[in-house]
Design an enzyme around this catalytic site. Structure first.
Site, PDB file in Angstrom:
ATOM      1  N   ASP A 126       0.823  -1.213   0.000  1.00  0.00           N
ATOM      2  CA  ASP A 126       0.000   0.000   0.000  1.00  0.00           C
ATOM      3  C   ASP A 126       0.861   1.270   0.000  1.00  0.00           C
ATOM      4  OD1 ASP A 126      -1.995   1.838   0.376  1.00  0.00           O
ATOM      5  OD2 ASP A 126      -2.895   0.840   2.100  1.00  0.00           O
ATOM      6  N   GLY A 139      -5.199   3.331  -7.919  1.00  0.00           N
ATOM      7  CA  GLY A 139      -5.409   3.521  -9.348  1.00  0.00           C
ATOM      8  C   GLY A 139      -4.682   4.726  -9.920  1.00  0.00           C
ATOM      9  N   ASP A 165     -10.644   4.048  -1.406  1.00  0.00           N
ATOM     10  CA  ASP A 165     -11.250   3.033  -0.544  1.00  0.00           C
ATOM     11  C   ASP A 165     -12.775   2.959  -0.690  1.00  0.00           C
ATOM     12  OD1 ASP A 165      -8.671   2.931   0.271  1.00  0.00           O
ATOM     13  OD2 ASP A 165      -9.099   3.160   2.412  1.00  0.00           O
TER      14      ASP A 165
HETATM   15  C1  GLA Z   1      -5.529   2.262   2.695  1.00  0.00           C
HETATM   16  C2  GLA Z   1      -6.028   1.122   1.817  1.00  0.00           C
HETATM   17  C3  GLA Z   1      -7.071   0.337   2.583  1.00  0.00           C
HETATM   18  C4  GLA Z   1      -6.458  -0.200   3.874  1.00  0.00           C
HETATM   19  C5  GLA Z   1      -5.879   0.935   4.693  1.00  0.00           C
HETATM   20  C6  GLA Z   1      -5.077   0.428   5.868  1.00  0.00           C
HETATM   21  O1  GLA Z   1      -6.515   3.198   2.954  1.00  0.00           O
HETATM   22  O2  GLA Z   1      -6.550   1.609   0.611  1.00  0.00           O
HETATM   23  O3  GLA Z   1      -7.570  -0.715   1.794  1.00  0.00           O
HETATM   24  O4  GLA Z   1      -5.457  -1.132   3.538  1.00  0.00           O
HETATM   25  O5  GLA Z   1      -5.009   1.749   3.914  1.00  0.00           O
HETATM   26  O6  GLA Z   1      -4.464   1.447   6.581  1.00  0.00           O
END
Ligand code: GLA
Length: 506
Positions: free
Chosen positions: A271, A310, A331
């Site tokens: 991430d 994305g 998200d």
């Molecule tokens: C981001 C990701 C989520 C999750 C959080 C965790 O927002 O997009 O899917 O993994 O981090 O902190």
């Protein structure tokens, strides 16, 4: 006498220096506030490195994964407001803090909204240099990471974030694995049990990443999950910190990949978050390539999931950096608007999905409670049309039979998991009604009639327009019954926010 005089003036100079650095009322210097989480045994720190000169405050603010530069200020030690900013891809993130000095404590905080109360923390003096961002490591030269041979169909499983966020722990993951193995989900194809953010703490002296108190023994947990015939996934970031502010893999990519392999990890979600302070969006491919290489080098099959929302057209370079899937959006939330806005916007990405490499419109919200079962069926159907990963995001230990039935609808799962791996797209739209089609193996076609309006609607199509064979039969994938589609036209009556999903074959 002269000696006493010199000694006194040295003392005075010392006193002046000390008071110049530390006297109450002096804002200058590095300040830190620690936020201790006793359940996890983790500490999160915010640093305020401030300079107060000619009535202006300048400097930097680091709140774990975010590193801001102060742009504007008003006031002074007795009460001030500062606005700080950091680049984030092609946009900017801004924060506003309010603070004041009380004795030798800096009381500082933010408001969630302008009219909300201040959530204040108490910062104390910290050594100069503590809390600074680590030095930037230049991205590697680009090359193609060979395909790892995994995820021939979109990954299926569960992820902790949507339901549990920071409340995920060893016992919960074991219980989720128990549920998945025994409630029919495993038989329907769900296999990955994925721990998202908040399992981490700092590093050992040899640099090895450590789990916090919620996960006492990751290897034992992996063994447990494997014994159930399931696989274990984990989460990290290419930055120094993750999105929730925990330890990231920055500068430890190969070591972390080896640690994950040693534990028996089968899936990594990687991430971006904390990396945005160090790298531009254009540098993303090289940074993701680094972990792609590192995972391959372990020799363990580990599905590689890119999560950078994305940005920078990830679908164009995701496969080259070793990615098996890549998030295509921000998200998801458990609301109709969030789910529909994400899902129906995936139309143009269809060409980029193929076996081994998938668009990921984010995890499922089915069963989390804020949508109706009709809406969750639409969610499941749309994700299946999109050849999307099916990662349940609810509490599998206790779910309504309706939720389980939606998640384990084998006819719909068969569409998602079709071995051709061709993502569906919109074939027809009129206002809030849309018809999507997906080419399946064996010359079958999946057709989904979506009604995005609140009211029931009748959607009529001509089979010829959808490329259906002249001699055809159809099955309704939610009613589990055959449907007469012999006439050239077909009308589906679709509930508000609902779907009718058919599989057409010769
Ligand atoms: C981001 C990701 C989520 C999750 C959080 C965790 O927002 O997009 O899917 O993994 O981090 O902190």
């Amino acid at each position: 006498m002269a000696k006493i005089g010199i000694a006194l003036s040295v003392l005075t100079v010392l006193l002046v220096i000390t008071s110049a650095q530390q006297a109450p009322g002096d804002l200058n210097g590095n300040w830190v506030a620690h936020n201790v989480n006793t359940t996890e045994g983790t500490v999160r720190s915010s640093y305020f490195n401030l300079k107060y000169e000619a009535g202006k405050i300048t400097g930097t603010i680091r709140t774990t994964q975010f590193f801001y530069t102060i742009k504007e200020s008003t006031g002074g030690p007795e009460g001030f407001t500062i606005i700080a900013a950091m680049p984030d891809g092609h946009t900017e993130r801004r924060v506003q803090y309010e603070g004041k000095l009380v004795g030798d404590e800096l009381r500082i905080g933010r408001r969630a909204r302008p009219d909300a109360p201040l959530t204040e923390m108490i910062a104390k003096r910290a050594p100069a240099g503590e809390g600074l961002l680590p030095a930037r490591i230049d991205p590697p030269a680009r090359h193609k990471v060979p395909y790892n041979g995994l995820a021939k169909t979109p990954p299926m499983g569960w992820n902790s974030w949507n339901k549990f966020a920071g409340r995920v722990d060893d016992a919960t993951v074991r219980a989720i694995a128990d549920a998945m193995a025994s409630n029919g989900m495993k038989d329907a194809g769900y296999v990955y049990v994925n721990i998202d953010d908040t399992w981490e703490t700092g590093r050992a002296a040899n640099g090895e990443i450590q789990t916090n108190k919620k996960f006492p023994d990751m290897k034992a947990l992996a063994d447990y999950v494997h014994k159930k015939g399931l696989k274990l996934g984990i989460y990290s970031s290419p930055g120094p910190n993750t999105c929730a502010g925990y330890e990231g893999s920055y500068g430890h990519e190969e070591q972390d990949a080896r640690t994950f392999a040693k534990w028996g990890i089968d899936y990594l979600k990687y991430d971006w978050c904390g990396a945005r302070t160090l790298y531009t969006d254009e540098e993303m491919p090289a940074i993701y390539q680094k972990m792609g290489d590192a995972l391959l080098k372990t020799g363990r099959p580990i599905v590689y999931s890119l999560c950078q929302y994305g940005r920078f057209d990830v679908w164009k370079w995701g496969p080259e950096v070793g990615g098996n899937l890549w998030r295509t959006t921000g998200d998801i939330r458990d609301t109709w608007d969030s789910m529909a806005n994400i899902g129906f916007r995936q139309h143009e990405l269809a060409q980029y999905a193929k076996p081994g490499h998938w668009n990921d419109p984010d995890m499922l919200e089915i069963g989390n409670g804020a949508m109706t079962d009709t809406e969750y069926k639409t969610h499941m159907s749309l994700w299946a049309m999109l050849a999307a990963p099916l990662l349940a995001g609810n509490d599998l230990r206790k779910m309504a039979p309706e939720t389980l039935a939606i998640l384990t609808n084998r006819d719909v799962i068969a569409v998602d998991q079709d071995r051709f791996g061709k993502q569906g797209s919109r074939a027809w739209q009129s206002g809030e009604q849309e018809v999507w089609t997906r080419q399946l193996s064996g010359n079958d076609i999946a057709v989904a009639f979506f009604n995005r309006s609140r009211d029931e609607a009748k959607i009529t199509v001509k089979w010829a327009d959808l490329g259906a064979p002249t001699k055809r039969k159809a099955r309704d994938l939610w009613l589990h019954q055959n449907v007469d589609v012999s006439a050239p036209e077909y009308s589906a009556t679709v509930a508000g926010h609902g779907v009718v999903m058919l599989r057409i074959s010769k």
